[in-house]
Scaffold this motif. Structure first.
Motif, mmCIF file in Angstrom:
data_model
loop_
_atom_site.group_PDB
_atom_site.id
_atom_site.type_symbol
_atom_site.label_atom_id
_atom_site.label_comp_id
_atom_site.label_asym_id
_atom_site.label_seq_id
_atom_site.Cartn_x
_atom_site.Cartn_y
_atom_site.Cartn_z
ATOM 1 N N GLY A 120 -1.129 -9.901 10.822
ATOM 2 C CA GLY A 120 -1.323 -8.513 10.924
ATOM 3 C C GLY A 120 -1.616 -8.232 12.633
ATOM 4 O O GLY A 120 -0.932 -7.087 12.950
ATOM 5 N N GLY A 179 0.770 -1.171 0.047
ATOM 6 C CA GLY A 179 0.082 0.040 -0.024
ATOM 7 C C GLY A 179 0.761 1.239 0.051
ATOM 8 O O GLY A 179 1.878 1.268 0.478
ATOM 9 N N ALA A 235 -2.712 -3.349 10.364
ATOM 10 C CA ALA A 235 -4.060 -2.904 10.173
ATOM 11 C C ALA A 235 -4.550 -3.450 8.862
ATOM 12 O O ALA A 235 -5.742 -3.560 8.538
ATOM 13 C CB ALA A 235 -4.303 -1.484 10.484
ATOM 14 N N ARG A 236 -3.686 -2.890 7.624
ATOM 15 C CA ARG A 236 -4.268 -3.219 6.219
ATOM 16 C C ARG A 236 -4.425 -4.780 6.057
ATOM 17 O O ARG A 236 -5.208 -5.056 5.318
ATOM 18 C CB ARG A 236 -2.983 -2.603 5.640
ATOM 19 C CG ARG A 236 -3.260 -2.676 3.934
ATOM 20 C CD ARG A 236 -1.910 -2.395 3.122
ATOM 21 N NE ARG A 236 -1.900 -2.884 1.955
ATOM 22 C CZ ARG A 236 -2.765 -2.189 0.893
ATOM 23 N NH1 ARG A 236 -3.491 -1.302 1.224
ATOM 24 N NH2 ARG A 236 -2.656 -2.755 -0.344
ATOM 25 N N ILE A 237 -3.656 -5.700 6.629
ATOM 26 C CA ILE A 237 -3.639 -6.996 6.271
ATOM 27 C C ILE A 237 -4.419 -7.809 7.297
ATOM 28 O O ILE A 237 -4.455 -9.113 7.096
ATOM 29 C CB ILE A 237 -2.190 -7.639 6.191
ATOM 30 C CG1 ILE A 237 -1.669 -7.856 7.432
ATOM 31 C CG2 ILE A 237 -1.542 -7.025 5.008
ATOM 32 C CD1 ILE A 237 -0.124 -8.594 7.243
ATOM 33 N N ARG A 238 -4.945 -7.177 8.556
ATOM 34 C CA ARG A 238 -5.386 -8.022 9.690
ATOM 35 C C ARG A 238 -6.497 -8.903 9.142
ATOM 36 O O ARG A 238 -6.767 -10.045 9.720
ATOM 37 C CB ARG A 238 -5.665 -6.804 10.772
ATOM 38 C CG ARG A 238 -5.854 -7.832 11.935
ATOM 39 C CD ARG A 238 -6.173 -6.719 13.220
ATOM 40 N NE ARG A 238 -6.107 -7.543 14.509
ATOM 41 C CZ ARG A 238 -6.311 -6.744 15.671
ATOM 42 N NH1 ARG A 238 -6.684 -5.498 15.734
ATOM 43 N NH2 ARG A 238 -6.444 -7.563 16.672
ATOM 44 N N ARG A 239 -7.639 -8.374 8.358
ATOM 45 C CA ARG A 239 -8.501 -9.199 7.986
ATOM 46 C C ARG A 239 -8.143 -10.440 7.308
ATOM 47 O O ARG A 239 -8.737 -11.473 7.638
ATOM 48 C CB ARG A 239 -9.602 -8.106 7.322
ATOM 49 C CG ARG A 239 -10.804 -8.865 6.731
ATOM 50 C CD ARG A 239 -12.089 -8.187 5.950
ATOM 51 N NE ARG A 239 -12.304 -6.950 6.674
ATOM 52 C CZ ARG A 239 -13.110 -5.953 6.284
ATOM 53 N NH1 ARG A 239 -13.447 -6.034 5.161
ATOM 54 N NH2 ARG A 239 -13.483 -5.254 7.438
ATOM 55 N N VAL A 283 0.614 0.459 10.412
ATOM 56 C CA VAL A 283 -0.318 0.581 9.163
ATOM 57 C C VAL A 283 -0.510 -0.714 8.522
ATOM 58 O O VAL A 283 -1.561 -1.172 8.243
ATOM 59 C CB VAL A 283 0.178 1.972 8.337
ATOM 60 C CG1 VAL A 283 -0.605 2.024 7.035
ATOM 61 C CG2 VAL A 283 0.139 3.249 9.088
ATOM 62 N N LEU A 284 0.573 -1.438 8.222
ATOM 63 C CA LEU A 284 0.509 -2.556 7.494
ATOM 64 C C LEU A 284 -0.176 -3.640 8.395
ATOM 65 O O LEU A 284 -0.968 -4.485 7.596
ATOM 66 C CB LEU A 284 1.955 -3.160 7.346
ATOM 67 C CG LEU A 284 2.068 -4.503 6.547
ATOM 68 C CD1 LEU A 284 1.413 -4.363 5.159
ATOM 69 C CD2 LEU A 284 3.668 -4.845 6.574
ATOM 70 N N TRP A 304 0.993 4.224 1.755
ATOM 71 C CA TRP A 304 1.382 4.683 2.938
ATOM 72 C C TRP A 304 2.527 3.742 3.624
ATOM 73 O O TRP A 304 3.549 4.500 3.924
ATOM 74 C CB TRP A 304 0.218 4.738 4.199
ATOM 75 C CG TRP A 304 -0.489 6.030 3.855
ATOM 76 C CD1 TRP A 304 -1.734 6.006 3.280
ATOM 77 C CD2 TRP A 304 -0.524 7.183 4.088
ATOM 78 N NE1 TRP A 304 -2.560 6.940 3.219
ATOM 79 C CE2 TRP A 304 -1.433 7.891 3.697
ATOM 80 C CE3 TRP A 304 0.571 7.907 4.581
ATOM 81 C CZ2 TRP A 304 -1.770 9.266 3.680
ATOM 82 C CZ3 TRP A 304 0.520 9.348 4.701
ATOM 83 C CH2 TRP A 304 -0.650 9.904 4.432
ATOM 84 N N VAL A 305 2.365 2.654 3.572
ATOM 85 C CA VAL A 305 3.220 1.748 4.211
ATOM 86 C C VAL A 305 4.765 1.771 3.293
ATOM 87 O O VAL A 305 5.830 1.941 3.623
ATOM 88 C CB VAL A 305 3.102 0.350 4.385
ATOM 89 C CG1 VAL A 305 4.415 -0.608 4.565
ATOM 90 C CG2 VAL A 305 1.851 0.002 5.132
#
Length: 198
Positions: free
Chosen positions: A147, A88, A137-141, A134-135, A90-91
């Motif tokens: 994550g 992403g 949070a991005r991949i946690r799902r 941020v990473l 931001w990361v």
């Protein structure tokens, strides 16, 4: 759902992040040659890159340490750019800033210009924990374990970075600095491992 093949660029990016934990070996190799005593608990990593020598302390392999700052910083920035899509924007941006900070740190040894060295190194201590958070949070799902691990690692490294800034040299500053830096190597390598064949 079929797996999307990883591009050649992304595979190289993953490899760049996977090899970064070997940076730790550079610290040990450099520290082993120091004279006058060096402590991984009390002394900062930057002392290993000091160019000048005195009767009290010398780091004859300072080129190894400064070269590692530069080389592994380039691996971080390059790996992030090659993995920009899964990371992403931001990361990716935060890791590029971190890599550039590492490179600048290697080009500005502590004993040559302490102020310039501090300016060069400071972004690394803020950008890396933010990137992990941020990473995570991005991949946690999609990847809940990884994550969550990245979120926890980001929080720990952020707290350690603050502690390092506030702790006087010669106490536990070296341990705090390494707690702020080393876990990031493994956190990003863990993410890179999942990207090899995605």
């Amino acid at each position: 759902m079929p797996t999307v093949p990883t591009s050649r660029a992304a595979r190289w990016g993953a490899l760049a992040l996977l090899v970064r934990p070997t940076y730790i070996a550079a610290e040990f190799v450099t520290a082993a040659a120091t004279t006058g005593g060096y402590s991984f608990v009390a002394d900062s990593v930057s002392r290993l890159g000091e160019v000048g020598c005195s009767a009290a302390y010398c780091s004859p392999r300072h080129e190894v340490m400064n070269g590692s700052f530069i080389g592994f910083g380039m691996l971080m920035a390059g790996g992030a750019l090659l993995l920009a899509r899964p990371l992403g924007p931001w990361v990716t941006g935060l890791l590029v800033v971190s890599g550039a900070s590492s490179v600048a740190t290697g080009l500005a040894p502590l004993d040559q210009d302490a102020t310039l060295h501090a300016i060069a190194a400071t972004p690394l201590f803020f950008a890396q924990p933010m990137a992990l958070i941020v990473l995570g949070a991005r991949i946690r799902r999609e990847q809940p374990r990884l994550g969550s691990a990245l979120l926890a690692t980001g929080a720990v490294t952020a707290a350690a970075a603050v502690g390092f800034v506030l702790t006087p040299e010669g106490t536990a500053s070296g341990a705090l600095e390494r707690l702020a830096l080393w876990p990031v190597l493994f956190g990003l390598a863990g993410f890179a491992w999942t990207q090899r064949r995605r």
